[in-house]
Design an enzyme around this catalytic site. Structure first.
Site, PDB file in Angstrom:
ATOM      1  N   ARG A 144     -18.188  -7.599  11.067  1.00 29.85           N
ATOM      2  CA  ARG A 144     -16.668  -7.397  11.289  1.00 29.85           C
ATOM      3  C   ARG A 144     -16.446  -6.130  11.986  1.00 29.85           C
ATOM      4  O   ARG A 144     -15.608  -6.167  12.671  1.00 29.85           O
ATOM      5  CB  ARG A 144     -16.315  -6.911   9.825  1.00 29.85           C
ATOM      6  CG  ARG A 144     -14.714  -6.738   9.916  1.00 29.85           C
ATOM      7  CD  ARG A 144     -13.953  -6.499   8.428  1.00 29.85           C
ATOM      8  NE  ARG A 144     -12.953  -5.885   8.358  1.00 29.85           N
ATOM      9  CZ  ARG A 144     -12.189  -5.459   7.282  1.00 29.85           C
ATOM     10  NH1 ARG A 144     -12.635  -5.965   6.353  1.00 29.85           N
ATOM     11  NH2 ARG A 144     -11.197  -4.824   7.448  1.00 29.85           N
ATOM     12  N   ARG A 184       0.917  -1.172  -0.155  1.00 30.73           N
ATOM     13  CA  ARG A 184      -0.099  -0.073  -0.108  1.00 30.73           C
ATOM     14  C   ARG A 184       0.784   1.259  -0.183  1.00 30.73           C
ATOM     15  O   ARG A 184       0.495   1.996   0.663  1.00 30.73           O
ATOM     16  CB  ARG A 184      -0.921   0.036   1.159  1.00 30.73           C
ATOM     17  CG  ARG A 184      -1.649  -1.134   1.382  1.00 30.73           C
ATOM     18  CD  ARG A 184      -2.510  -1.570   0.381  1.00 30.73           C
ATOM     19  NE  ARG A 184      -3.051  -3.008   0.723  1.00 30.73           N
ATOM     20  CZ  ARG A 184      -4.047  -3.544  -0.224  1.00 30.73           C
ATOM     21  NH1 ARG A 184      -4.078  -2.969  -1.550  1.00 30.73           N
ATOM     22  NH2 ARG A 184      -4.765  -4.881  -0.132  1.00 30.73           N
ATOM     23  N   GLU A 197      -4.509   4.394   0.853  1.00 26.77           N
ATOM     24  CA  GLU A 197      -4.919   3.260   0.512  1.00 26.77           C
ATOM     25  C   GLU A 197      -6.257   3.278  -0.062  1.00 26.77           C
ATOM     26  O   GLU A 197      -6.788   2.655  -1.282  1.00 26.77           O
ATOM     27  CB  GLU A 197      -4.859   2.037   1.518  1.00 26.77           C
ATOM     28  CG  GLU A 197      -5.253   0.762   1.072  1.00 26.77           C
ATOM     29  CD  GLU A 197      -5.258  -0.248   2.163  1.00 26.77           C
ATOM     30  OE1 GLU A 197      -4.721  -0.042   3.337  1.00 26.77           O
ATOM     31  OE2 GLU A 197      -6.005  -1.488   1.974  1.00 26.77           O
ATOM     32  N   ASP A 251     -11.660  -0.183   8.123  1.00 29.48           N
ATOM     33  CA  ASP A 251     -10.304  -0.300   7.663  1.00 29.48           C
ATOM     34  C   ASP A 251     -10.254   1.217   6.952  1.00 29.48           C
ATOM     35  O   ASP A 251     -10.149   0.754   5.672  1.00 29.48           O
ATOM     36  CB  ASP A 251     -10.169  -1.546   6.823  1.00 29.48           C
ATOM     37  CG  ASP A 251      -8.555  -1.856   6.418  1.00 29.48           C
ATOM     38  OD1 ASP A 251      -7.875  -1.021   6.983  1.00 29.48           O
ATOM     39  OD2 ASP A 251      -8.575  -2.696   5.620  1.00 29.48           O
ATOM     40  N   LYS A 304       1.019  -7.657  14.480  1.00 32.73           N
ATOM     41  CA  LYS A 304      -0.057  -8.251  13.648  1.00 32.73           C
ATOM     42  C   LYS A 304      -0.413  -9.663  13.746  1.00 32.73           C
ATOM     43  O   LYS A 304       0.329 -10.462  13.347  1.00 32.73           O
ATOM     44  CB  LYS A 304      -0.069  -7.629  12.085  1.00 32.73           C
ATOM     45  CG  LYS A 304      -1.396  -8.024  11.419  1.00 32.73           C
ATOM     46  CD  LYS A 304      -1.402  -7.621   9.856  1.00 32.73           C
ATOM     47  CE  LYS A 304      -2.480  -8.010   9.211  1.00 32.73           C
ATOM     48  NZ  LYS A 304      -2.221  -7.387   7.844  1.00 32.73           N
ATOM     49  N   LYS A 311      -7.079   0.964  14.887  1.00 38.00           N
ATOM     50  CA  LYS A 311      -7.324   1.892  13.841  1.00 38.00           C
ATOM     51  C   LYS A 311      -8.407   2.818  14.101  1.00 38.00           C
ATOM     52  O   LYS A 311      -9.352   2.346  15.091  1.00 38.00           O
ATOM     53  CB  LYS A 311      -7.855   0.938  12.508  1.00 38.00           C
ATOM     54  CG  LYS A 311      -6.655   0.218  11.809  1.00 38.00           C
ATOM     55  CD  LYS A 311      -6.829  -0.431  10.592  1.00 38.00           C
ATOM     56  CE  LYS A 311      -5.872  -1.237  10.141  1.00 38.00           C
ATOM     57  NZ  LYS A 311      -5.968  -1.854   8.745  1.00 38.00           N
ATOM     58  N   GLU A 324      -5.913 -11.606   8.852  1.00 41.51           N
ATOM     59  CA  GLU A 324      -5.544 -11.753   7.292  1.00 41.51           C
ATOM     60  C   GLU A 324      -4.425 -12.616   6.949  1.00 41.51           C
ATOM     61  O   GLU A 324      -3.583 -12.169   6.335  1.00 41.51           O
ATOM     62  CB  GLU A 324      -5.393 -10.171   7.042  1.00 41.51           C
ATOM     63  CG  GLU A 324      -6.362  -9.200   7.001  1.00 41.51           C
ATOM     64  CD  GLU A 324      -5.970  -7.976   6.517  1.00 41.51           C
ATOM     65  OE1 GLU A 324      -5.075  -7.412   6.288  1.00 41.51           O
ATOM     66  OE2 GLU A 324      -7.222  -7.110   6.114  1.00 41.51           O
ATOM     67  N   GLU A 361      -4.400   4.396  15.150  1.00 43.32           N
ATOM     68  CA  GLU A 361      -3.584   4.241  14.018  1.00 43.32           C
ATOM     69  C   GLU A 361      -4.401   4.865  12.698  1.00 43.32           C
ATOM     70  O   GLU A 361      -5.507   4.715  12.675  1.00 43.32           O
ATOM     71  CB  GLU A 361      -3.594   2.329  13.747  1.00 43.32           C
ATOM     72  CG  GLU A 361      -2.692   2.290  12.444  1.00 43.32           C
ATOM     73  CD  GLU A 361      -2.505   0.949  12.391  1.00 43.32           C
ATOM     74  OE1 GLU A 361      -2.366   0.126  13.270  1.00 43.32           O
ATOM     75  OE2 GLU A 361      -3.009   0.370  11.265  1.00 43.32           O
ATOM     76  N   ARG A 394      -1.624  -4.793  17.424  1.00 41.73           N
ATOM     77  CA  ARG A 394      -2.512  -4.312  16.870  1.00 41.73           C
ATOM     78  C   ARG A 394      -4.071  -5.024  17.091  1.00 41.73           C
ATOM     79  O   ARG A 394      -3.900  -6.224  17.132  1.00 41.73           O
ATOM     80  CB  ARG A 394      -2.436  -4.308  15.326  1.00 41.73           C
ATOM     81  CG  ARG A 394      -1.054  -3.558  15.188  1.00 41.73           C
ATOM     82  CD  ARG A 394      -0.874  -3.677  13.359  1.00 41.73           C
ATOM     83  NE  ARG A 394      -1.468  -2.681  12.524  1.00 41.73           N
ATOM     84  CZ  ARG A 394      -1.949  -3.267  11.423  1.00 41.73           C
ATOM     85  NH1 ARG A 394      -2.177  -4.472  11.069  1.00 41.73           N
ATOM     86  NH2 ARG A 394      -2.721  -2.144  10.588  1.00 41.73           N
ATOM     87  N   GLU A 451     -15.208  12.098  -0.537  1.00 41.77           N
ATOM     88  CA  GLU A 451     -16.101  11.341  -0.050  1.00 41.77           C
ATOM     89  C   GLU A 451     -17.488  11.362  -0.842  1.00 41.77           C
ATOM     90  O   GLU A 451     -17.933  10.484  -0.901  1.00 41.77           O
ATOM     91  CB  GLU A 451     -16.489  11.992   1.406  1.00 41.77           C
ATOM     92  CG  GLU A 451     -17.726  11.305   2.397  1.00 41.77           C
ATOM     93  CD  GLU A 451     -17.937  11.786   3.619  1.00 41.77           C
ATOM     94  OE1 GLU A 451     -17.604  12.897   3.835  1.00 41.77           O
ATOM     95  OE2 GLU A 451     -18.466  11.129   4.413  1.00 41.77           O
TER      96      GLU A 451
HETATM   97  C1  GCV Z   1      -0.563  -4.633   6.037  1.00 40.85           C
HETATM   98  C2  GCV Z   1      -5.934  -3.621   4.986  1.00 40.85           C
HETATM   99  C3  GCV Z   1      -4.628  -3.400   3.834  1.00 40.85           C
HETATM  100  C4  GCV Z   1      -3.507  -4.508   4.153  1.00 40.85           C
HETATM  101  C5  GCV Z   1      -2.788  -4.217   5.499  1.00 40.85           C
HETATM  102  C6  GCV Z   1      -4.053  -4.464   6.438  1.00 40.85           C
HETATM  103  C7  GCV Z   1      -3.416  -4.119   7.607  1.00 40.85           C
HETATM  104  O1  GCV Z   1      -6.415  -4.736   4.833  1.00 40.85           O
HETATM  105  O2  GCV Z   1      -5.405  -3.652   2.787  1.00 40.85           O
HETATM  106  O3  GCV Z   1      -2.738  -4.249   2.958  1.00 40.85           O
HETATM  107  O4  GCV Z   1      -2.013  -5.255   5.721  1.00 40.85           O
HETATM  108  O5  GCV Z   1      -5.125  -3.604   6.351  1.00 40.85           O
HETATM  109  O6  GCV Z   1      -3.598  -2.831   8.289  1.00 40.85           O
HETATM  110  O7  GCV Z   1      -2.884  -5.033   8.486  1.00 40.85           O
END
Ligand code: GCV
Length: 843
Positions: A361, A188, A418, A390, A307, A385, A311, A412, A344, A536
């Protein structure tokens, strides 16, 4: 009529000249906001009484950096080279040092306020009968910050006489995360390859790393993790540590502590153990040995970010252990060395059942971390976050901020864009961050804005603060777009002082970046301040988040990608209505994660602010908003409005020509022009999609009606064939034409049937990244324009990521004229064309 005035009157029809511009800008942006450009003679004269000499009260790497910076800045801006002396001279002087050091010189000196941590003081005083300017900090790092602040005042034309400025950061944690991979790519990242790594090694030349540390220090950033949170298992390998030590050495003169991302499974995957169970003593020993070695080589190592269970990253759930167990085993190994763990809270299941109306989610972070409150060691910071999904263009604040009262927290924020246009769109994010930081979680009925929670004030926590995902790269301008640097600057400034307004921050940044001309400052600021609302409006209104392709690039429009998959970014858009029901009474119960007072805002549609309505509620298309307008008409109107605002950015920027150097002027112009064209792609895709779904026509008759548009598939084609574009809404009428595989060139022709006059022709085409097609436009056989499809956009397909347009201006058309486009394909890019649009000339 002024140029801007003209533009404002014609914003619906956009000038789109995008051919040939890429986004790996060269130019003059490397110094970012630290340009120290020469001030005009009049402004320079107002600093006539500035001392000619500077003294540094001690020798340390940081104080040396501070003094070097002072000399560099004054020389750049005022053309004077300060004399550097080792002891106090018998003249007026600028003193650089800590309070303790200065009190050895002048025992009568007491700062008006206590300085601790990274705080600093700029003060004008008298010493031994001379005027003295003091740049003092509690620590050497504070002195460096004070020096940057002093120079910033001069660059912005502010007075440096009679100084009495005290500054202390709002929070101790002010870190950057980079998502750099050891192979030199940046996840990203939109500003080029990694400044740290190439080919699984740390780069031999770390000049850019030192320059980055300097930029970060100038905005008060004190730590940076250099490796991707999708962690490389070999980052702590014995042969890699000396290389990391070189990065730490490049950071050190600017007081930036190095950190890296680690993966909790490392003890097993690369550590030779048969387990990574955080409660196994062998695992604890493994981490201890690793970090003992790290600190032997990097004594000021800051800590790690983790992390896990997210994912595809392994986590403690493998052993049915908690996030606290995983965080603590690492934290205990760091503790003797004063290191910290950022754990995180971005932990969620991306295989949710979309058919389940209760699945959500957004609930995940709170559901997982709230029960662990109080179980984390005191050198663990839970990194949250800003929203529960996200980094979307708008989300409510994460309820977890109010859900942890006995745990240190950091917010965060994502500087790299992104989901907000990937730096091809200018989107100044500070106003969004500011709204989140100001949001009052009303924990226990009290006043608990997020800025106070993360600073540790609300719940009396010792650690906490801010983490920004920056992802700068080797591009000269760091982020791939000069205007995007305002986000990096703004992140640092907000982390230092969240009471600053977006207006104040952008005013500072613009002056430092482009100079002090009031008109130019005002126009650049207007572009920046309007850019988030504009983005937006054309990408994710009313709390729908960002309707981009969430399964791929996260860039262009692809609203259907939100639905019917396990990722949980659902918007539940059906033919009768839209929005996620997250209420306690009928929905997923997410609203119940907020305090009682906040629940009152979000539980009912009537209390929910319009801009978050569809995040919390499922409503019919004809539901009336607080504005009195229906949801569907608001969607249509906002998309037109957003695209018009983006068009106006081009006009505003054009009006400052001459106030900005030519390189940056033309690079930003190309970027904003492209943005305006892509805003039209977004506008039409989202509006067409909702029109097809809802069946409700636009009251203003615009959606689906495009005067002057000729579909490529309706033209007379030679060599071109018609294709269905996926997703259909990325192309007008769902179709485009592509040059057949065997053809070296193809044509599409149409007869002009309008009245004689001056016209502009917009050619809407797809610019993939697997070839550079050429387009040529002919009028009655005469070549009138040509351009390459040479942008760098994130797809190999004709779709919402690659859709763009080119304008041919000033064509004299007569009834019966033949307009022909010739497409010359290149490699996988088959000169794809969507339509042309013929408009009467605007000027
Ligand atoms: C680093 C989103 C992004 C991922 C990123 C993830 C995260 O899903 O698309 O690229 O991974 O967030 O914050 O861990």
């Amino acid at each position: 009529m002024s140029y801007t005035g003209f533009c404002l009157r014609t914003i619906v029809v956009v000038l789109l000249l995008v051919g040939g511009c890429g986004f790996a800008f060269a130019g003059t942006g490397g110094d970012a906001w630290l340009r120290y450009a020469t001030l005009g003679p009049e402004q320079a004269r107002s600093y006539g009484t500035l001392p000619a000499t500077t003294v540094r009260l001690a020798t340390s790497e940081l104080l040396l950096s501070a003094q070097k910076e002072l000399v560099r800045g004054v020389r750049g801006m005022l053309g004077r080279t300060l004399r550097v002396t080792a002891s106090l001279p018998d003249e007026s002087v600028i003193v650089i040092g800590t309070v303790v050091q200065f009190r050895k010189v002048d025992a009568t000196f007491w700062p008006s306020r206590d300085l601790t941590g990274d705080a600093y003081l700029l003060s004008s005083t008298r010493l031994h009968g001379y005027d003295v300017t003091l740049i003092l900090g509690a620590t050497d790092r504070g002195v460096l910050y004070g020096t940057f602040a002093f120079l910033s005042r001069i660059a912005r034309g502010e007075s440096v006489v009679s100084l009495n400025e005290f500054q202390a950061p709002s929070a101790s944690i002010r870190w950057i995360n980079q998502w750099d991979n050891l192979d030199g790519t940046v996840e990203r990242g939109y500003g080029g390859r990694s400044i740290f790594f190439e080919d699984r090694h740390v780069r031999s030349d770390l000049t850019r790393v030192t320059e980055y540390a300097r930029l970060l220090a100038s905005i008060g950033i004190n730590g940076c993790t250099a490796t991707n949170v999708n962690a490389d298992l070999h980052v702590l390998d014995p042969d890699f540590l000396p290389q990391l030590a070189r990065i730490a050495a490049a950071f050190r003169p600017y007081g930036v502590q190095l950190g890296v991302a680690v993966n909790v499974s490392m003890p097993k995957q690369v550590g030779g153990l048969d387990t990574f169970d955080p409660l196994d003593s062998r695992v604890a020993n493994w981490w201890q040995n690793e970090f003992d070695e790290v600190y032997r080589q990097i004594p000021d190592f800051g800590g790690v970010v983790v992390k896990a269970d997210s994912e595809g990253q392994l986590g403690p759930s493998v052993y049915r252990r908690s996030a606290a167990d995983a965080a603590n085993v690492i934290a205990r190994a760091l503790k003797p060395h004063h290191g910290v763990v950022f754990y995180r809270a971005f932990v969620y299941n991306h295989h949710l059942d979309w058919r389940d109306p209760k699945a959500d989610r957004a609930r995940a972070a709170y559901d997982i971390f709230h029960p662990l409150d109080g179980k984390f060691d005191d050198n663990v910071i839970v990194q949250i976050k800003y929203g529960p999904i996200d980094f979307q263009v708008r989300e409510p604040a994460s309820p977890l901020f109010g859900g942890l009262q006995k745990t240190d927290q950091s917010i965060e924020l994502q500087i790299t864009q992104e989901y907000t246009g990937q730096q091809r769109h200018t989107v100044f994010l500070v106003p969004m961050w500011k709204q989140v930081l100001d949001f009052d979680m009303r924990v226990n009925g009290g006043h608990t804005p997020i800025k106070d929670i993360v600073a540790g004030k609300s719940f009396h926590r010792p650690l906490g603060g801010y983490v920004g995902v920056a992802n700068v790269g080797l591009d000269k301008d760091w982020l791939g777009n000069h205007l995007a640097l305002a986000n990096l600057y703004g992140f640092g400034r907000l982390a230092w002082d969240p009471l600053l307004t977006p207006e104040a921050i952008i005013d500072e940044w613009t002056r430092l970046t482009f100079g002090n001309d009031p008109g130019a400052v005002q126009k650049v600021s207007r572009i920046q301040l309007d850019s988030w609302p504009a983005y937006e409006s054309y990408t994710g209104v009313l709390g729908l988040q960002t309707l981009t392709n969430i399964l791929g690039s996260h860039y262009g429009p692809a609203p259907q990608s939100q639905e019917r998959n396990g990722w949980g970014q659902w918007i539940r858009a059906e033919d009768e209505g839209l929005g996620m029901d997250r209420t306690i009474s009928t929905g997923t119960g997410f609203v119940g994660q907020y305090s009682k007072d906040v629940q009152k805002i979000y539980e009912t549609a009537s209390n929910t602010p319009d801009d978050l309505l569809l995040f919390f509620h499922h409503v019919p298309y004809q539901y009336k908003l607080h504005s009195g307008k229906s949801v569907i008409q608001t969607i249509y109107d906002l998309h037109y409005d957003g695209a018009a605002r983006a068009a106006n950015f081009v006009c505003l920027w054009r009006s400052i020509r001459g106030y900005v150097d030519d390189d940056r002027y033309s690079e930003v112009l190309a970027q904003l022009t492209y943005q305006a064209s892509h805003a039209i792609v977004w506008r039409d895709a989202i509006n067409d999609w909702f029109y097809r779904l809802s069946g409700v026509p636009d009251e203003k008759g615009r959606v689906g009606q495009h005067p002057g548009r000729v579909e490529a598939e309706a033209m007379t084609l030679t060599g071109y064939t018609v294709i269905d574009v996926v997703p259909w809404e990325a192309a007008s009428g769902g179709k485009a034409i592509v040059c057949a595989a065997a053809m070296e060139s193809c044509t599409a022709e149409t007869k002009f049937e309008g009245a004689a006059g001056w016209y502009e022709v917009d050619s809407q085409y797809f610019d993939q990244n697997n070839g550079v097609s050429q387009f040529r436009l002919f009028l009655n056989g005469q070549l009138v324009d040509a351009w390459p499809a040479a942008l760098s956009l994130p797809t190999t397909e004709p779709n919402g990521d690659s859709a763009t347009r080119h304008r041919t201006k000033g064509l004299a058309l007569r009834p019966g004229d033949m307009i022909r486009i010739e497409g010359i394909p290149d490699s996988g890019e088959r000169a794809p064309l969507d339509y042309i649009e013929i408009h009467p000339r605007q000027e």
